[in-house]
Write a protein that holds these residues in place. Structure first.
Motif, PDB file in Angstrom:
ATOM      1  N   GLN A 232       0.829  -1.206   0.000  1.00  0.00           N
ATOM      2  CA  GLN A 232       0.000   0.000   0.000  1.00  0.00           C
ATOM      3  C   GLN A 232       0.861   1.253   0.000  1.00  0.00           C
ATOM      4  N   LEU A 233       1.968   1.205   0.759  1.00  0.00           N
ATOM      5  CA  LEU A 233       2.884   2.346   0.784  1.00  0.00           C
ATOM      6  C   LEU A 233       3.482   2.587  -0.592  1.00  0.00           C
ATOM      7  N   THR A 234       3.858   1.489  -1.280  1.00  0.00           N
ATOM      8  CA  THR A 234       4.426   1.612  -2.627  1.00  0.00           C
ATOM      9  C   THR A 234       3.406   2.198  -3.597  1.00  0.00           C
ATOM     10  N   VAL A 235       2.163   1.705  -3.509  1.00  0.00           N
ATOM     11  CA  VAL A 235       1.095   2.219  -4.391  1.00  0.00           C
ATOM     12  C   VAL A 235       0.856   3.694  -4.138  1.00  0.00           C
ATOM     13  N   THR A 236       0.792   4.077  -2.864  1.00  0.00           N
ATOM     14  CA  THR A 236       0.549   5.470  -2.509  1.00  0.00           C
ATOM     15  C   THR A 236       1.680   6.366  -3.013  1.00  0.00           C
TER      16      THR A 236
ATOM     17  N   VAL B 179       3.742  10.421  -7.001  1.00  0.00           N
ATOM     18  CA  VAL B 179       4.657  10.778  -8.089  1.00  0.00           C
ATOM     19  C   VAL B 179       3.881  11.070  -9.367  1.00  0.00           C
ATOM     20  N   ASN B 180       2.891  10.223  -9.681  1.00  0.00           N
ATOM     21  CA  ASN B 180       2.083  10.426 -10.885  1.00  0.00           C
ATOM     22  C   ASN B 180       1.291  11.730 -10.799  1.00  0.00           C
ATOM     23  N   ALA B 181       0.783  12.032  -9.605  1.00  0.00           N
ATOM     24  CA  ALA B 181       0.016  13.265  -9.423  1.00  0.00           C
ATOM     25  C   ALA B 181       0.901  14.495  -9.635  1.00  0.00           C
ATOM     26  N   GLU B 182       2.135  14.438  -9.134  1.00  0.00           N
ATOM     27  CA  GLU B 182       3.065  15.556  -9.307  1.00  0.00           C
ATOM     28  C   GLU B 182       3.413  15.731 -10.786  1.00  0.00           C
ATOM     29  N   THR B 183       3.613  14.612 -11.496  1.00  0.00           N
ATOM     30  CA  THR B 183       3.927  14.682 -12.925  1.00  0.00           C
ATOM     31  C   THR B 183       2.767  15.281 -13.707  1.00  0.00           C
ATOM     32  N   GLU B 184       1.545  14.832 -13.384  1.00  0.00           N
ATOM     33  CA  GLU B 184       0.357  15.352 -14.064  1.00  0.00           C
ATOM     34  C   GLU B 184       0.164  16.837 -13.769  1.00  0.00           C
ATOM     35  N   LYS B 185       0.434  17.231 -12.511  1.00  0.00           N
ATOM     36  CA  LYS B 185       0.306  18.639 -12.128  1.00  0.00           C
ATOM     37  C   LYS B 185       1.271  19.498 -12.925  1.00  0.00           C
TER      38      LYS B 185
END
Length: 262
Positions: A111-115, A120-126
């Motif tokens: 779960q920690l890895t998924v989170t 990281v994906n959210a920061e890239t999309e932002k």
């Protein structure tokens, strides 16, 4: 990562249980070697697991031991004494608890890895959205600037009609002498062939004197087909020709697409 966060992540438990990759094991071993706090936490985890397993281990009471010893002393000829197997369910519960603990730690680590990946994906999309927003902001400013010139009552509009090479072509020149701004509306021109570019000319008619005032570069990337070009002091007519990439010193009259008088 700080020691508290590192310890709380559960990765040290996975290290003790031997569930990590060789690279991760080497990384933790090196960190423990250089960090007494990490080493102490690993030792603590190992002791806890040993204590957990031992607490559920089956044992024989002192009374049982004495009864067995008495039977052995009363029988000169040793015989096999059949003892009823002791079914201690707590032993199995202990191992089950250890397995469940391992599964829980594994789940928490996953779960920690998924989170982490989601962050990281959210920061890239932002970052991507911010870049697109900046691009749109610049494009809007450019459009607003051109519209201000087009709508200005001091702007002269010159219609350019199609010529023999492309009778269906047309264009417009928006010329504001006061602001010294010129825009070309090239929406009526076809896309230029590869390696070719449209070149805009201001013309003096008597004698005929053409002066290059700009190229319609990146034609295919400009979806509005509205191009700013060099300011001019005076002109009696405008023409647009198709020239080799980079433009020409004089217009190629056989490739004259549009022409219009002021």
């Amino acid at each position: 990562m700080e020691n508290k966060e590192y310890i709380a992540s559960g990765i040290l438990e996975l290290y003790v249980y031997g569930l990590l990759s060789e690279a991760e094991n080497e990384e933790i071993a090196m960190r423990a070697k250089n960090d007494p706090e990490i080493q102490a936490e690993i030792v603590s985890i190992e002791k806890s697991i040993i204590a957990l397993s031992s607490s559920f281990s089956p044992f024989n009471s002192v009374g049982n031991y004495e009864r067995i010893k008495e039977k052995l002393d009363l029988n000169p000829s040793p015989k096999v004494i059949e003892l009823e197997p002791k079914r201690n369910i707590s032993h199995y519960l202990g191992w089950a608890a250890a397995v469940i603990l391992l599964m829980g730690i594994g789940f928490m680590y996953n779960q920690l890895t998924v989170t982490t990946n989601q962050v990281v994906n959210a920061e890239t999309e932002k970052s991507k959205i911010e870049k697109e927003l900046n691009t749109l902001t610049l494009e809007n400013k450019a459009i607003e600037s051109s519209l201000a010139i087009i709508r200005d009552t001091n702007t002269t509009v010159v219609a350019l009609g199609g010529q023999a090479v492309a009778p269906e072509s047309y264009a417009k020149v928006y010329w504001n002498k006061e602001a010294q701004k010129v825009y070309i509306d090239a929406s009526g021109l076809p896309e230029p062939p590869k390696g070719m570019v449209y070149q805009v000319w201001s013309l003096k008619l008597n004698p005929l004197t053409p002066t290059s005032i700009g190229l319609l570069d990146n034609f295919n990337d400009n979806d509005k087909r509205l191009f700013p070009i060099n300011a001019i002091i005076d002109a009696e007519a405008f023409g647009i020709t198709l020239e080799p990439a980079g433009g020409s010193l004089t217009p190629t009259m056989e490739q004259l697409y549009t022409l219009g008088k002021v």
